[in-house]
Design a protein around this motif. Sequence first.
Motif, mmCIF file in Angstrom:
data_model
loop_
_atom_site.group_PDB
_atom_site.id
_atom_site.type_symbol
_atom_site.label_atom_id
_atom_site.label_comp_id
_atom_site.label_asym_id
_atom_site.label_seq_id
_atom_site.Cartn_x
_atom_site.Cartn_y
_atom_site.Cartn_z
ATOM 1 N N GLY A 154 0.791 -1.227 0.000
ATOM 2 C CA GLY A 154 0.000 0.000 0.000
ATOM 3 C C GLY A 154 0.816 1.266 0.000
ATOM 4 N N ARG A 155 2.031 1.233 -0.597
ATOM 5 C CA ARG A 155 2.906 2.407 -0.489
ATOM 6 C C ARG A 155 2.311 3.659 -1.137
ATOM 7 N NH1 ARG A 155 5.263 -0.475 -4.767
ATOM 8 N NH2 ARG A 155 5.884 0.782 -6.578
ATOM 9 N N ASP A 156 1.420 3.493 -2.125
ATOM 10 C CA ASP A 156 0.836 4.660 -2.784
ATOM 11 C C ASP A 156 -0.082 5.445 -1.858
ATOM 12 O OD1 ASP A 156 2.161 4.064 -5.108
ATOM 13 O OD2 ASP A 156 0.474 3.025 -6.030
ATOM 14 N N THR A 157 -0.545 4.815 -0.769
ATOM 15 C CA THR A 157 -1.447 5.497 0.156
ATOM 16 C C THR A 157 -0.724 5.994 1.404
ATOM 17 O OG1 THR A 157 -2.077 3.502 1.401
ATOM 18 C CG2 THR A 157 -3.315 3.986 -0.612
ATOM 19 N N LEU A 158 0.582 5.765 1.479
ATOM 20 C CA LEU A 158 1.360 6.156 2.652
ATOM 21 C C LEU A 158 2.154 7.428 2.383
ATOM 22 C CD1 LEU A 158 2.827 2.645 3.589
ATOM 23 C CD2 LEU A 158 0.879 3.785 4.665
ATOM 24 N N GLU A 159 2.436 8.181 3.457
ATOM 25 C CA GLU A 159 3.306 9.344 3.321
ATOM 26 C C GLU A 159 4.684 8.886 2.837
ATOM 27 O OE1 GLU A 159 3.264 12.374 6.526
ATOM 28 O OE2 GLU A 159 1.917 10.972 7.526
ATOM 29 N N PRO A 160 5.377 9.702 2.041
ATOM 30 C CA PRO A 160 6.707 9.314 1.557
ATOM 31 C C PRO A 160 7.653 8.883 2.671
ATOM 32 C CG PRO A 160 5.938 11.213 0.345
ATOM 33 C CD PRO A 160 4.917 10.970 1.435
ATOM 34 N N THR A 161 7.659 9.602 3.794
ATOM 35 C CA THR A 161 8.585 9.249 4.876
ATOM 36 C C THR A 161 8.274 7.883 5.463
ATOM 37 O OG1 THR A 161 9.593 10.029 6.945
ATOM 38 C CG2 THR A 161 7.221 10.384 6.685
ATOM 39 N N ILE A 162 7.002 7.502 5.494
ATOM 40 C CA ILE A 162 6.630 6.188 6.022
ATOM 41 C C ILE A 162 7.031 5.096 5.030
ATOM 42 C CG2 ILE A 162 4.723 4.744 6.811
ATOM 43 C CD1 ILE A 162 5.479 7.048 8.688
ATOM 44 N N VAL A 163 6.920 5.386 3.745
ATOM 45 C CA VAL A 163 7.384 4.423 2.738
ATOM 46 C C VAL A 163 8.878 4.168 2.920
ATOM 47 C CG1 VAL A 163 7.669 3.959 0.282
ATOM 48 C CG2 VAL A 163 5.601 5.101 1.087
ATOM 49 N N ALA A 164 9.649 5.249 3.069
ATOM 50 C CA ALA A 164 11.101 5.106 3.260
ATOM 51 C C ALA A 164 11.399 4.338 4.542
ATOM 52 C CB ALA A 164 11.754 6.486 3.304
ATOM 53 N N HIS A 165 10.693 4.656 5.609
ATOM 54 C CA HIS A 165 10.906 3.994 6.899
ATOM 55 C C HIS A 165 10.621 2.499 6.805
ATOM 56 C CE1 HIS A 165 10.668 2.992 11.129
ATOM 57 N NE2 HIS A 165 9.394 2.643 10.986
ATOM 58 N N ARG A 166 9.547 2.134 6.147
ATOM 59 C CA ARG A 166 9.196 0.720 6.049
ATOM 60 C C ARG A 166 10.126 -0.034 5.099
ATOM 61 N NH1 ARG A 166 2.519 0.560 6.335
ATOM 62 N NH2 ARG A 166 2.383 1.711 8.323
ATOM 63 N N THR A 167 10.816 0.695 4.257
ATOM 64 C CA THR A 167 11.772 0.058 3.351
ATOM 65 C C THR A 167 13.061 -0.297 4.065
ATOM 66 O OG1 THR A 167 10.854 1.257 1.456
ATOM 67 C CG2 THR A 167 13.070 0.335 1.197
ATOM 68 N N GLN A 168 13.583 0.650 4.836
ATOM 69 C CA GLN A 168 14.854 0.373 5.529
ATOM 70 C C GLN A 168 14.917 1.072 6.868
ATOM 71 O OE1 GLN A 168 17.874 1.857 2.642
ATOM 72 N NE2 GLN A 168 18.127 3.555 4.067
ATOM 73 N N ARG A 169 13.971 0.904 7.682
ATOM 74 C CA ARG A 169 13.800 1.345 9.063
ATOM 75 C C ARG A 169 14.714 2.476 9.524
ATOM 76 N NH1 ARG A 169 8.843 -0.627 9.869
ATOM 77 N NH2 ARG A 169 8.719 -2.711 8.976
ATOM 78 N N ASN A 170 14.089 3.443 10.175
ATOM 79 C CA ASN A 170 14.818 4.536 10.800
ATOM 80 C C ASN A 170 14.284 4.675 12.218
ATOM 81 O OD1 ASN A 170 15.404 7.491 11.552
ATOM 82 N ND2 ASN A 170 16.528 7.257 9.629
ATOM 83 N N ALA A 171 15.117 5.080 13.138
ATOM 84 C CA ALA A 171 14.664 5.243 14.516
ATOM 85 C C ALA A 171 13.486 6.210 14.590
ATOM 86 C CB ALA A 171 15.814 5.727 15.392
ATOM 87 N N ASP A 172 13.470 7.202 13.710
ATOM 88 C CA ASP A 172 12.374 8.164 13.629
ATOM 89 C C ASP A 172 11.677 7.990 12.285
ATOM 90 O OD1 ASP A 172 10.633 10.292 13.537
ATOM 91 O OD2 ASP A 172 12.190 11.839 13.472
ATOM 92 N N PRO A 173 10.456 7.436 12.263
ATOM 93 C CA PRO A 173 9.766 7.209 10.983
ATOM 94 C C PRO A 173 9.548 8.478 10.172
ATOM 95 C CG PRO A 173 8.673 6.048 12.780
ATOM 96 C CD PRO A 173 9.682 6.966 13.410
ATOM 97 N N TYR A 174 9.562 9.636 10.841
ATOM 98 C CA TYR A 174 9.296 10.900 10.149
ATOM 99 C C TYR A 174 10.582 11.670 9.844
ATOM 100 C CZ TYR A 174 4.476 9.856 11.173
ATOM 101 O OH TYR A 174 3.247 9.239 11.227
ATOM 102 N N HIS A 175 11.717 10.994 9.987
ATOM 103 C CA HIS A 175 13.018 11.622 9.738
ATOM 104 C C HIS A 175 13.114 12.210 8.335
ATOM 105 C CE1 HIS A 175 17.360 12.122 9.294
ATOM 106 N NE2 HIS A 175 17.337 11.287 8.273
ATOM 107 N N TYR A 176 12.531 11.532 7.348
ATOM 108 C CA TYR A 176 12.736 11.921 5.956
ATOM 109 C C TYR A 176 11.825 13.067 5.502
ATOM 110 C CZ TYR A 176 14.880 7.292 6.137
ATOM 111 O OH TYR A 176 15.634 6.204 6.493
ATOM 112 N N THR A 177 10.825 13.403 6.314
ATOM 113 C CA THR A 177 9.846 14.415 5.907
ATOM 114 C C THR A 177 10.506 15.718 5.471
ATOM 115 O OG1 THR A 177 8.194 13.493 7.403
ATOM 116 C CG2 THR A 177 7.835 15.753 6.645
ATOM 117 N N ARG A 178 11.509 16.132 6.214
ATOM 118 C CA ARG A 178 12.152 17.436 5.961
ATOM 119 C C ARG A 178 12.867 17.490 4.610
ATOM 120 N NH1 ARG A 178 16.543 16.281 10.660
ATOM 121 N NH2 ARG A 178 14.774 15.018 11.333
ATOM 122 N N PHE A 179 13.098 16.321 3.990
ATOM 123 C CA PHE A 179 13.841 16.292 2.731
ATOM 124 C C PHE A 179 12.927 16.196 1.503
ATOM 125 C CE2 PHE A 179 16.492 14.349 6.055
ATOM 126 C CZ PHE A 179 17.594 15.197 6.011
#
Length: 355
Positions: A154-179
């Motif tokens: 369901g990646r098309d329905t998820l925020e981009p940062t959550i897609v990235a997080h679920r692909t290769q885990r980050n301690a902060d799921p919203y880390h990528y939002t700022r980029f």
Amino acid sequence: MNENRNGVVVAVVVGALALVFLPALALLLLMGGPPEGPSCGPGTSGNGQTLSIDPDTVPEGTVAGYGHEQLVNAAYVMQAGKDLDLGVRDITIGVMTAMGESSLRVIDYGDAAGPDSRGLFQQRANGAWGSYEDRMDPYISSTNFFRAMMQVEGRDTLEPTIVAHRTQRNADPYHYTRFWDAAVQVVEHLSGVDTGLTTGPGGGGCTDGTTTPGEVSMTGWAAPSAGPITSPYGMRVHPITGVLKLHDGTDLNGGGCNGPIWAAQDGVVVFRGFDGAGNGTIKVDHGGGVVTAYLHMYESGMLVQEGDEVQAGQQIGKVGSSGWSTGCHLHFSVFVDGSTVDPVPFLTERQVGLG
């Protein structure tokens, strides 16, 4: 590096034949016939444009604070996504992730995730990410990232940062939002075409900037968004709090992130903003004690203001995932004399089906 990988083609399909030059990149864009509508499918943007870029032609200079070396690496990310037949949203998520992991540099050392993290995506030594040489190659590491991302349900329905997080885990799921905004800017600069991707708070959808009217029944009522129903009205265990409580509305898929939300009937907008739980909310008073509420939009997805008069079937918002939400959807509530009622039978009586 990657001498055999010239000719990055990051597509996206446009309307109207034309030949466009981007002087800084010496980039030719060959455009086809008019698109059928917005699309984030393989090689396309919301504006349906097609674009090409060669990493060897990336000029000196900076974009969004990223210099030449970093932009060349972004071009390799874009090429890898295109070669896997991914759409521009997926490709931009890849660029965003590399920004968040390495600032678009192929670095030969790890970050806080561990001493063996390497390359654009700070990938660790395991079967998914390949050898040391694979992780240090921007094209191969990008390809492996995208292959893993393609498995995110369901990646098309998820925020981009959550897609990235679920692909290769980050301690902060919203880390990528700022980029995200910078990634859109870089992708558009390297391709020379407006991708149609939304930016700002809640950005990440694909749109052509127009609104879409809904279908109004003979009774003057309209469905608030597209189905299917993902959670009905009634008692349930809340997916975030884990508490059994009344779910006081009907959840609709809405066509995914940035899908249209329509006013269910003529009325006046009496609330537009965020409630105490951070849910982007619009409420419309239809008179006679009936009020409808539309939840989980982002700021950029709320298209009307308090005091606006709206018509049944008018697009008033875009599906989002703000507040207490686990993915893009519309929570639709109906209030009669101040109390919620089940929207499904309420609208069925008015010749409108949900889902």
